[in-house]
Design a protein around this motif. Structure first.
Motif, PDB file in Angstrom:
ATOM      1  N   SER A 154       0.841  -1.196   0.000  1.00 55.16           N
ATOM      2  CA  SER A 154       0.000   0.000   0.000  1.00 55.16           C
ATOM      3  C   SER A 154       0.882   1.254   0.000  1.00 55.16           C
ATOM      4  N   HIS A 168      -0.249  10.015   4.369  1.00 53.03           N
ATOM      5  CA  HIS A 168      -0.711   8.636   4.152  1.00 53.03           C
ATOM      6  C   HIS A 168      -1.347   8.066   5.422  1.00 53.03           C
ATOM      7  N   THR A 197      -4.822   9.533   5.650  1.00 50.64           N
ATOM      8  CA  THR A 197      -5.696   8.881   4.669  1.00 50.64           C
ATOM      9  C   THR A 197      -6.078   7.480   5.136  1.00 50.64           C
ATOM     10  N   ALA A 198      -5.100   6.723   5.617  1.00 52.29           N
ATOM     11  CA  ALA A 198      -5.364   5.352   6.065  1.00 52.29           C
ATOM     12  C   ALA A 198      -6.306   5.329   7.266  1.00 52.29           C
ATOM     13  N   GLU A 199      -6.129   6.271   8.169  1.00 53.97           N
ATOM     14  CA  GLU A 199      -7.004   6.314   9.348  1.00 53.97           C
ATOM     15  C   GLU A 199      -8.435   6.679   8.956  1.00 53.97           C
ATOM     16  N   SER A 200      -8.565   7.607   8.009  1.00 55.15           N
ATOM     17  CA  SER A 200      -9.911   8.007   7.595  1.00 55.15           C
ATOM     18  C   SER A 200     -10.615   6.914   6.788  1.00 55.15           C
ATOM     19  N   GLU A 201      -9.834   6.086   6.096  1.00 52.40           N
ATOM     20  CA  GLU A 201     -10.411   5.015   5.293  1.00 52.40           C
ATOM     21  C   GLU A 201     -10.469   3.691   6.052  1.00 52.40           C
ATOM     22  N   GLY A 202     -10.008   3.692   7.301  1.00 51.62           N
ATOM     23  CA  GLY A 202     -10.037   2.461   8.094  1.00 51.62           C
ATOM     24  C   GLY A 202      -9.018   1.444   7.638  1.00 51.62           C
ATOM     25  N   GLY A 203      -7.795   1.895   7.404  1.00 48.41           N
ATOM     26  CA  GLY A 203      -6.723   1.001   6.962  1.00 48.41           C
ATOM     27  C   GLY A 203      -6.315   0.019   8.044  1.00 48.41           C
TER      28      GLY A 203
END
Length: 117
Positions: free
Chosen positions: A5, A87, A90-96
């Motif tokens: 990723s 990044h 972004t990952a936290e907001s998208e639930g990575g």
């Protein structure tokens, strides 16, 4: 195997740059010690070794070149840290993946420390 990723790539970039910074720090320490030894032995060696002064100057030059690497390297680390922060957000907001985010945050702290030193 899936491609890494963007978060993983950014994390690896920061880790690599931090590792490079640590390597150059060790190199500066080693070169400084070598210069001290050469300076201490310069009087003794100059009687028997005509190249003693030349060797000392070469080591001092090498130390200067190594130290010159730090400014651009720290800029690269700061840029990589900024990208990693983006990044992570972004990952936290998208639930990575939580483990990837944890590794990224650890790398982020190391990168911030290296960039500010």
């Amino acid at each position: 195997m899936p491609a890494p990723s963007p978060l993983a790539i950014a994390t690896q970039a920061v880790n690599r740059l931090v590792k490079e910074d640590k390597y150059y720090e060790k190199e500066v320490t080693a070169q400084t010690e070598k210069i001290k030894k050469l300076e201490e032995g310069l009087l003794e060696a100059s009687k028997t070794d005509e190249n003693a002064e030349y060797m000392l100057k070469q080591e001092q030059r090498a130390l200067g070149e190594t130290k010159a690497i730090f400014a651009p390297l720290r800029e690269k680390i700061a840029d990589a840290v900024q990208r990693l922060e983006e990044h992570i957000a972004t990952a936290e907001s998208e639930g990575g993946p939580a483990d990837e985010i944890a590794k990224a945050k650890e790398a982020l702290e190391q990168g911030k420390a290296a960039a500010s030193s």
